[in-house]
Design an enzyme around this catalytic site. Structure first.
Site, PDB file in Angstrom:
ATOM      1  N   GLU A  52       0.871  -1.167   0.000  1.00  0.00           N
ATOM      2  CA  GLU A  52       0.000   0.000   0.000  1.00  0.00           C
ATOM      3  C   GLU A  52       0.914   1.224   0.000  1.00  0.00           C
ATOM      4  O   GLU A  52       1.794   1.344   0.857  1.00  0.00           O
ATOM      5  CB  GLU A  52      -0.894   0.002   1.251  1.00  0.00           C
ATOM      6  CG  GLU A  52      -1.874   1.153   1.216  1.00  0.00           C
ATOM      7  CD  GLU A  52      -2.768   1.239   2.447  1.00  0.00           C
ATOM      8  OE1 GLU A  52      -2.709   0.332   3.293  1.00  0.00           O
ATOM      9  OE2 GLU A  52      -3.512   2.235   2.531  1.00  0.00           O
ATOM     10  N   ARG A 277       5.027 -12.702   9.906  1.00  0.00           N
ATOM     11  CA  ARG A 277       5.732 -11.476   9.537  1.00  0.00           C
ATOM     12  C   ARG A 277       7.034 -11.383  10.310  1.00  0.00           C
ATOM     13  O   ARG A 277       7.213 -12.016  11.350  1.00  0.00           O
ATOM     14  CB  ARG A 277       4.862 -10.260   9.786  1.00  0.00           C
ATOM     15  CG  ARG A 277       4.526 -10.022  11.254  1.00  0.00           C
ATOM     16  CD  ARG A 277       3.432  -8.981  11.423  1.00  0.00           C
ATOM     17  NE  ARG A 277       3.853  -7.648  11.032  1.00  0.00           N
ATOM     18  CZ  ARG A 277       3.284  -6.949  10.038  1.00  0.00           C
ATOM     19  NH1 ARG A 277       2.293  -7.459   9.359  1.00  0.00           N
ATOM     20  NH2 ARG A 277       3.701  -5.738   9.751  1.00  0.00           N
ATOM     21  N   LYS A 287       4.426   0.844   9.476  1.00  0.00           N
ATOM     22  CA  LYS A 287       4.540   2.138   8.803  1.00  0.00           C
ATOM     23  C   LYS A 287       3.997   3.262   9.675  1.00  0.00           C
ATOM     24  O   LYS A 287       4.526   4.367   9.663  1.00  0.00           O
ATOM     25  CB  LYS A 287       3.806   2.077   7.460  1.00  0.00           C
ATOM     26  CG  LYS A 287       4.652   1.403   6.387  1.00  0.00           C
ATOM     27  CD  LYS A 287       3.956   1.434   5.056  1.00  0.00           C
ATOM     28  CE  LYS A 287       3.037   0.258   4.904  1.00  0.00           C
ATOM     29  NZ  LYS A 287       2.545   0.065   3.536  1.00  0.00           N
TER      30      LYS A 287
HETATM   31  P1  ATP Z   1       2.927  -2.214   8.171  1.00  0.00           P
HETATM   32  O1  ATP Z   1       2.248  -3.208   9.062  1.00  0.00           O
HETATM   33  O2  ATP Z   1       4.388  -2.087   8.374  1.00  0.00           O
HETATM   34  O3  ATP Z   1       2.254  -0.903   8.136  1.00  0.00           O
HETATM   35  P2  ATP Z   1       1.582  -3.249   5.933  1.00  0.00           P
HETATM   36  O4  ATP Z   1       1.351  -4.708   6.071  1.00  0.00           O
HETATM   37  O5  ATP Z   1       0.446  -2.354   6.193  1.00  0.00           O
HETATM   38  O6  ATP Z   1       2.854  -2.856   6.744  1.00  0.00           O
HETATM   39  P3  ATP Z   1       1.642  -3.271   3.100  1.00  0.00           P
HETATM   40  O7  ATP Z   1       2.131  -2.204   2.200  1.00  0.00           O
HETATM   41  O8  ATP Z   1       0.195  -3.556   3.151  1.00  0.00           O
HETATM   42  O9  ATP Z   1       2.160  -2.899   4.546  1.00  0.00           O
HETATM   43  O10 ATP Z   1       2.465  -4.596   2.887  1.00  0.00           O
HETATM   44  C1  ATP Z   1       2.882  -5.082   1.638  1.00  0.00           C
HETATM   45  C2  ATP Z   1       3.280  -6.523   1.805  1.00  0.00           C
HETATM   46  O11 ATP Z   1       4.386  -6.623   2.710  1.00  0.00           O
HETATM   47  C3  ATP Z   1       2.165  -7.336   2.381  1.00  0.00           C
HETATM   48  O12 ATP Z   1       2.076  -8.537   1.655  1.00  0.00           O
HETATM   49  C4  ATP Z   1       2.568  -7.575   3.795  1.00  0.00           C
HETATM   50  O13 ATP Z   1       2.047  -8.774   4.274  1.00  0.00           O
HETATM   51  C5  ATP Z   1       4.084  -7.579   3.710  1.00  0.00           C
HETATM   52  N1  ATP Z   1       4.678  -7.185   4.978  1.00  0.00           N
HETATM   53  C6  ATP Z   1       4.472  -6.054   5.682  1.00  0.00           C
HETATM   54  N2  ATP Z   1       5.147  -6.060   6.834  1.00  0.00           N
HETATM   55  C7  ATP Z   1       5.815  -7.232   6.883  1.00  0.00           C
HETATM   56  C8  ATP Z   1       6.689  -7.852   7.839  1.00  0.00           C
HETATM   57  N3  ATP Z   1       7.018  -7.254   8.985  1.00  0.00           N
HETATM   58  N4  ATP Z   1       7.194  -9.067   7.533  1.00  0.00           N
HETATM   59  C9  ATP Z   1       6.885  -9.675   6.384  1.00  0.00           C
HETATM   60  N5  ATP Z   1       6.070  -9.165   5.454  1.00  0.00           N
HETATM   61  C10 ATP Z   1       5.528  -7.962   5.692  1.00  0.00           C
HETATM   62 MG    MG Z   2      -1.396  -3.115   4.987  1.00  0.00          MG
END
Ligand code: ATP
Ligand code: MG
Length: 581
Positions: A52, A277, A287
């Site tokens: 995102e 994760r 984020k």
């Molecule tokens: P955050 O929780 O840091 O705000 P998010 O999951 O909202 O991150 P996205 O941009 O939606 O961020 O994530 C893009 C991809 O990265 C998704 O498939 C998500 O599952 C993966 N991802 C995000 N954080 C992690 C993590 N800590 N470890 C592994 N994969 C991750």
């Molecule tokens: Mg997300």
């Protein structure tokens, strides 16, 4: 082989073995290999990385990137880059550009497969009307608060919305008018009609569309209804022909909904697979939290070398190779856990050890005068650029009467097992001569040593003493007359606790921010070969660690970041009383 070399060798082979073991066991690759064997997807492997664009990527995303792109590469498949741009309030073009740059920097290529959920808004709208026609979706007039209230809890079933049984015609008409902008923000939603008593809360008539009057970075003001993650994600996967939709564990209980939508529509149905994760000690990986650190000024920006963002790591001196090796080493699992940040640093060291040229730099300088060395003489001594890679060749380093050495390498009263310089003691100066300390001067005000006096033995140039006498320490040094003054920034963990979220009631994670995470040293003295160093160049400063040139460097001042310490830092050895072993 020296003891430390031997240890390195053992560590490395152990890791390679661990890696191979993990590779063959990784449950995601097992599923994929099974699917290839049974021809489930006609042998195709197609993954995607779906960020995102509401912030910068961090090391957790890197794990997901390495996994999705890595799997595609390994099995001759494809991996798409898809921006999940369904929430215009928090998203920005700045983040889209940065994400692309960071994925490329990590070494992955999505070819011409750069997609946006927003490209599919029209298709998603059509599919939503299909569900309405099938009696599987309805327009609901409950407010957001009422929605929450009607939803029930884990122990209590939800209540059906009074709008649940509207006719197909009325729903189609209202949904069309929602799209036309005829209703105020938040006044209506489109919901899937599933089961308000379902044990999984995600299945209790989840919202598919909400009304938001916000311009979208890509679709402008064309839309005022936006799909939710659950409604958009699986359908985007389907449109792109994804085979394995890999996501993190918190989406496990969204999977029934992912499957429900695809089955209800009867379209291509990828398999969602969840993995744990990445969490890292002394680090926050969200984020929202990272944004808070930037906005509240705890760090200097998204690319601050203390940040776990890809750009922070890059500025700190991390290499894509080190991050990829780390991702492979930690593997994937079904259980949440926290990885020791030392493992990340270990991967970095392994990589830099192979390729970072060695240089001499003195960070906490003290003057050392060689009293029997002629005032106007200088010699250029040959030094090895990288003992791990002899093809890196040699350079010359100037030697003269006045040098700098580390303050820490001299003691008036050396403790037991301290073998470095002290009154009367002889040590080797790396690539140069044996020197013996004959005297020193102390500042009467501070009690600190200001200058050390030595004599040198011309017969020991670049090697051992002809009479066979030994010294127990080799020190690095820089010729004062030739030295370049530079600023060096040292970083510590950004948080004082392994788990930054471990705070007393009523406080947030910022209570654990380490007030001493940045320490700036100036002037540090560098050997002149470093004058031509460019931003991003990485070096091992002998005995001190790995350092890289920071973009803050200017014509007048070189700025270095301490990337990572050497494995056996002097501080550590000293604490354990094993100095110079
Ligand atoms: P955050 O929780 O840091 O705000 P998010 O999951 O909202 O991150 P996205 O941009 O939606 O961020 O994530 C893009 C991809 O990265 C998704 O498939 C998500 O599952 C993966 N991802 C995000 N954080 C992690 C993590 N800590 N470890 C592994 N994969 C991750
Ligand atoms: Mg997300």
């Amino acid at each position: 082989m020296a003891v430390s070399d031997r240890k390195d060798f053992i560590n490395r082979t152990e890791e390679t073995r661990k890696l191979e073991k993990r590779r063959s066991k990784d449950f995601i690759r097992e599923i994929i290999e099974e699917d290839i064997r049974t021809g489930k997807w006609g042998g195709r492997v197609h993954t995607r990385f779906p960020p995102e664009p509401n912030g910068y990527l961090h090391i957790g995303h890197a794990k997901s990137i390495c996994l999705n792109f890595g799997i595609a590469e390994e099995y001759g498949g494809l991996c798409n880059l898809r921006f999940d741009d369904t929430n215009p309030i928090k998203e920005d073009q700045e983040f889209i550009d940065a994400i692309k740059e960071d994925v490329r920097w990590l070494g992955f290529d999505w070819g011409d497969r750069e997609y946006y959920a927003s490209d599919y808004f029209e298709q998603l709208y059509q599919w939503a009307t299909d569900l309405i026609k099938k009696g599987l979706a309805y327009v609901c007039d409950l407010s957001p608060e009422e929605l929450r209230e009607y939803r029930g809890t884990l122990t209590e079933p939800g209540r059906e919305s009074p709008y649940r049984n509207r006719s197909v015609e009325e729903n189609l008409e209202l949904f069309r008018r929602m799209r036309n902008g005829e209703f105020p923000e938040g006044s209506r939603t489109l919901r899937a009609k599933i089961d308000m008593a379902h044990p999984n809360l995600n299945m209790r008539d989840p919202v598919m569309y909400r009304i938001i009057y916000a311009p979208h970075p890509r679709t402008g003001t064309k839309w005022c209804i936006y799909p939710t993650y659950d409604w958009a994600h699986g359908q985007c996967d389907s449109i792109e022909g994804i085979t394995h939709s890999i996501c993190t564990l918190e989406f496990e209980n969204h999977r029934p909904l992912y499957d429900w939508f695809l089955d209800a529509l009867g379209i291509h149905h990828p398999q969602q697979i969840e993995f744990a994760r990445l969490n890292l000690t002394y680090t926050v990986l969200s984020k929202r939290r990272l944004l808070q650190l930037v906005h509240q000024g705890y760090v200097r920006g998204w690319d601050d070398p203390r940040m776990p963002t890809i750009r922070g790591l890059r500025r700190r001196g991390y290499t894509p190779e080190a991050i990829r090796a780390f991702s492979e080493l930690i593997g994937v699992s079904k259980v949440n856990s926290t990885v020791d940040i030392n493992l990340l640093e270990h991967c970095l060291r392994e990589d830099l050890n192979k390729r970072a040229p060695r240089r001499m730099a003195v960070l906490r300088p003290i003057r050392l005068v060689i009293t029997n060395y002629p005032e106007d003489q200088e010699e250029w001594l040959e030094a090895i650029n990288n003992p791990e890679d002899l093809s890196a060749g040699t350079r010359v380093v100037p030697f003269s009467r006045v040098l700098y050495i580390e303050e820490d390498d001299f003691r008036i009263d050396p403790p037991k097992k301290y073998y470095r310089l002290a009154p009367g003691r002889e040590v080797r100066l790396r690539y140069a001569y044996f020197v013996r300390c004959t005297d020193y001067r102390v500042d009467p005000m501070t009690g600190r040593v200001t200058e050390i006096y030595c004599t040198y033995d011309p017969a020991t140039r670049g090697g051992d003493a002809p009479d066979g006498r030994k010294v127990k320490a080799t020190l690095h040094w820089v010729s004062a007359r030739h030295a370049i003054a530079a600023e060096v920034r040292f970083y510590d963990h950004l948080f004082i606790k392994e788990d930054p979220e471990d705070v007393p009631e009523g406080q947030d994670f910022t209570a654990n921010v380490n007030p001493n995470s940045l320490q700036v040293l100036y002037p540090c003295y560098l050997e002149p070969a470093l004058a031509s160093a460019q931003v991003g160049d990485k070096f091992q400063f002998e005995r001190l660690g790995y350092f890289c040139v920071d973009p803050d460097s200017s014509q007048d001042r070189l700025v270095f970041n301490r990337t990572v310490a050497l494995k056996d830092t002097w501080a550590k050895l000293e604490r354990s009383g094993r100095v110079d072993e």
